[in-house]
Design a protein around this motif. Structure first.
Motif, mmCIF file in Angstrom:
data_model
loop_
_atom_site.group_PDB
_atom_site.id
_atom_site.type_symbol
_atom_site.label_atom_id
_atom_site.label_comp_id
_atom_site.label_asym_id
_atom_site.label_seq_id
_atom_site.Cartn_x
_atom_site.Cartn_y
_atom_site.Cartn_z
ATOM 1 N N GLY A 74 0.720 -1.106 -0.073
ATOM 2 C CA GLY A 74 -0.022 -0.035 -0.081
ATOM 3 C C GLY A 74 0.925 1.349 -0.007
ATOM 4 N N THR A 75 0.226 2.416 0.072
ATOM 5 C CA THR A 75 0.924 3.703 -0.212
ATOM 6 C C THR A 75 0.278 4.678 0.792
ATOM 7 N N ALA A 76 0.885 5.898 0.884
ATOM 8 C CA ALA A 76 0.280 6.808 1.933
ATOM 9 C C ALA A 76 0.722 8.197 1.110
ATOM 10 N N THR A 77 -0.084 9.126 0.982
ATOM 11 C CA THR A 77 0.645 10.562 0.565
ATOM 12 C C THR A 77 1.584 11.259 1.551
ATOM 13 N N ILE A 78 2.656 11.537 0.849
ATOM 14 C CA ILE A 78 3.570 12.577 1.495
ATOM 15 C C ILE A 78 3.314 13.879 1.678
ATOM 16 N N ASP A 79 2.966 14.420 0.163
ATOM 17 C CA ASP A 79 2.631 15.707 -0.050
ATOM 18 C C ASP A 79 1.830 15.580 -1.379
ATOM 19 N N LEU A 80 0.743 16.726 -1.409
ATOM 20 C CA LEU A 80 0.015 16.727 -2.669
ATOM 21 C C LEU A 80 -0.097 18.426 -2.843
ATOM 22 N N ARG A 81 0.102 18.734 -3.891
ATOM 23 C CA ARG A 81 -0.355 19.998 -4.492
ATOM 24 C C ARG A 81 -1.289 20.000 -5.712
ATOM 25 N N ILE A 82 -2.548 20.888 -5.204
ATOM 26 C CA ILE A 82 -3.427 20.962 -6.341
ATOM 27 C C ILE A 82 -3.435 22.428 -6.947
ATOM 28 N N ASP A 83 -3.404 22.610 -8.180
ATOM 29 C CA ASP A 83 -3.835 23.687 -8.650
ATOM 30 C C ASP A 83 -5.146 23.950 -9.255
ATOM 31 N N TYR A 84 -5.944 24.670 -8.888
ATOM 32 C CA TYR A 84 -7.319 24.779 -9.157
ATOM 33 C C TYR A 84 -7.362 25.622 -10.509
ATOM 34 N N MET A 85 -7.579 25.107 -11.729
ATOM 35 C CA MET A 85 -7.412 26.018 -12.771
ATOM 36 C C MET A 85 -8.905 26.745 -13.195
ATOM 37 N N ARG A 86 -9.936 26.048 -12.989
ATOM 38 C CA ARG A 86 -11.226 26.816 -13.178
ATOM 39 C C ARG A 86 -12.204 25.859 -12.533
ATOM 40 N N ALA B 76 -2.501 18.222 -10.289
ATOM 41 C CA ALA B 76 -1.919 17.820 -9.197
ATOM 42 C C ALA B 76 -0.604 17.122 -9.266
ATOM 43 N N THR B 77 0.436 17.297 -8.363
ATOM 44 C CA THR B 77 1.613 16.835 -8.266
ATOM 45 C C THR B 77 1.639 16.277 -6.746
ATOM 46 N N GLY B 78 2.109 15.106 -6.776
ATOM 47 C CA GLY B 78 2.283 14.317 -5.328
ATOM 48 C C GLY B 78 3.411 13.618 -5.285
ATOM 49 N N ALA B 79 3.737 13.526 -3.853
ATOM 50 C CA ALA B 79 4.846 12.406 -3.609
ATOM 51 C C ALA B 79 4.226 11.565 -2.522
ATOM 52 N N PHE B 80 4.203 9.967 -2.919
ATOM 53 C CA PHE B 80 3.612 9.117 -2.198
ATOM 54 C C PHE B 80 4.568 8.124 -1.699
ATOM 55 N N THR B 81 4.498 7.351 -0.489
ATOM 56 C CA THR B 81 5.447 6.391 0.179
ATOM 57 C C THR B 81 5.288 5.241 -0.891
ATOM 58 N N PHE B 82 6.600 4.591 -1.177
ATOM 59 C CA PHE B 82 6.546 3.554 -1.914
ATOM 60 C C PHE B 82 7.717 2.620 -1.367
ATOM 61 N N GLN B 83 7.005 1.175 -1.554
ATOM 62 C CA GLN B 83 7.833 -0.023 -1.337
ATOM 63 C C GLN B 83 8.033 -0.673 -2.447
ATOM 64 N N VAL C 299 -0.693 20.023 0.525
ATOM 65 C CA VAL C 299 -0.812 19.628 1.988
ATOM 66 C C VAL C 299 0.389 18.676 2.269
ATOM 67 N N ASP C 300 0.825 19.002 3.334
ATOM 68 C CA ASP C 300 1.953 17.838 3.946
ATOM 69 C C ASP C 300 1.379 17.158 4.854
ATOM 70 N N TYR C 301 1.327 15.731 4.562
ATOM 71 C CA TYR C 301 0.915 14.879 5.561
ATOM 72 C C TYR C 301 1.920 14.257 6.505
ATOM 73 N N LEU C 302 2.022 14.603 7.823
ATOM 74 C CA LEU C 302 3.302 14.369 8.630
ATOM 75 C C LEU C 302 3.031 13.079 9.295
ATOM 76 N N ARG C 303 1.736 12.731 9.580
ATOM 77 C CA ARG C 303 1.589 11.416 10.174
ATOM 78 C C ARG C 303 0.254 10.859 9.613
ATOM 79 N N SER C 304 -0.242 9.721 10.147
ATOM 80 C CA SER C 304 -1.310 9.345 9.421
ATOM 81 C C SER C 304 -2.575 9.916 10.497
#
Lengths: 143, 165
Positions: A80-92, A132-139, B110-115
């Motif tokens: 599985g994965t979890a979001t580290i950060d996510l940036r959203i640009d709202y264009m319209r 959107a651009t984001g970084a997610f945990t990855f194994q 958004v920065d997700y720091l912990r769950s």
């Protein structure tokens, strides 16, 4: 993994997430490192009662779910994965009454991070409502 | 010199204005977000609900629900901060005022720091810059311990055109 099995798993994934289910998200397509998920317009998701435009937060939830699904569909993903950060640009503003469709692509993975780009549109695919651009945990799976 | 208004009159005017900002937004109601007010300081509260869960195995709050909560906290703080002076000067009456136009989100990170645990969550937003057209807002969110943030966010907003021209 066969396409059929992947599709089935992806459907189960969405249905197992209570928040995604509450927002009526439906899985559209999935492949190696990409996913497409849509969300209906619903009066309960409106952010601006004067115009009937969907709240940005609901679009964020769609992007986040789609990004996570894309990461899990990556051929080298072990779990599985979890979001580290996510940036959203709202264009319209999304047009009221229309479904919003998001597509997320994993464009790079390291041993511990997956980098994702996503975009969302309504019935006018030429004019995205959000990106959107984001970084997610990855194994990375050991093979 | 004019006598100060009774404290209850002041409080009920402020509370009425605050309620007017968010009670009419369907998605804020859908998430169940509420606001605590102490003077001009707002704390957004997200009471735990099963439909906010993203990962049912952990379980953890959905990243999208967290993002929506933080964005709501930012937008309401921004609108509240720009309304405050007029409210205190008695220029607007919460009973008769129209629901203020909301700022539009340009981008939100958004920065997700912990769950996020399956518990209530709290958020406070700080307006770092508020100009005629653009504003920058930072939000911190926590659950049990104020010093252990589980998420933070920065957003840029387009301010609604002002009536005074």
């Amino acid at each position: 993994m066969t396409e059929d099995k992947k599709t089935k798993l992806a459907k189960q994934f969405i249905e197992a997430l209570p928040h995604s289910k509450a927002l009526g998200m439906e899985f559209e397509a999935i492949g190696d490192g990409f996913a497409e998920i849509s969300m209906p317009w619903d009066a309960r998701f409106v952010g601006d009662p004067e115009t009937g435009v969907i709240h940005g937060g609901a679009v964020s939830a769609l992007m986040d779910t789609c990004g996570g699904a894309a990461v899990m569909s990556h051929p080298q993903s072990a779990q599985g994965t979890a979001t580290i950060d996510l940036r959203i640009d709202y264009m319209r503003a999304a047009t009221p009454g229309q479904r919003i469709r998001a597509r997320a692509d994993v464009y790079h993975v390291t041993r511990s991070v997956a980098f994702v780009k996503a975009s969302a549109h309504d019935d006018d695919p030429e004019n995205p409502v959000a990106a959107a651009t984001g970084a997610f945990t990855f194994q990375m799976a050991t093979s | 010199m004019k006598r100060p208004e009774p404290v209850q009159v002041v409080k009920s005017r402020r509370d009425a204005a605050l309620t007017k900002l968010y009670s009419g937004v369907p998605y804020v109601q859908f998430l169940g977000v509420q606001f605590d007010r102490r003077g001009d300081e707002l704390t957004a509260v997200l009471p735990y609900d099963e439909k906010l869960i993203g990962n049912p195995i952990l379980p953890a709050l959905h990243g999208g629900a967290i993002a929506a909560f933080l964005e709501t906290a930012a937008v309401i703080e921004l609108t509240w901060a720009s309304l405050w002076e007029q409210l205190e000067a008695g220029d607007v009456d919460p009973e008769t005022m129209n629901t203020p136009r909301m700022p539009k989100t340009i981008d939100f990170t958004v920065d997700y720091l912990r769950s996020g645990l399956p518990r209530d969550a709290y958020a406070r937003a700080r307006v770092n810059r508020s100009g005629r057209r653009y504003a920058s807002v930072h939000v911190e969110a926590w659950q049990d311990n104020r010093n252990r943030l589980f998420a933070q966010a920065t957003g840029h907003f387009l301010m609604p055109p002002r009536d005074d021209g």
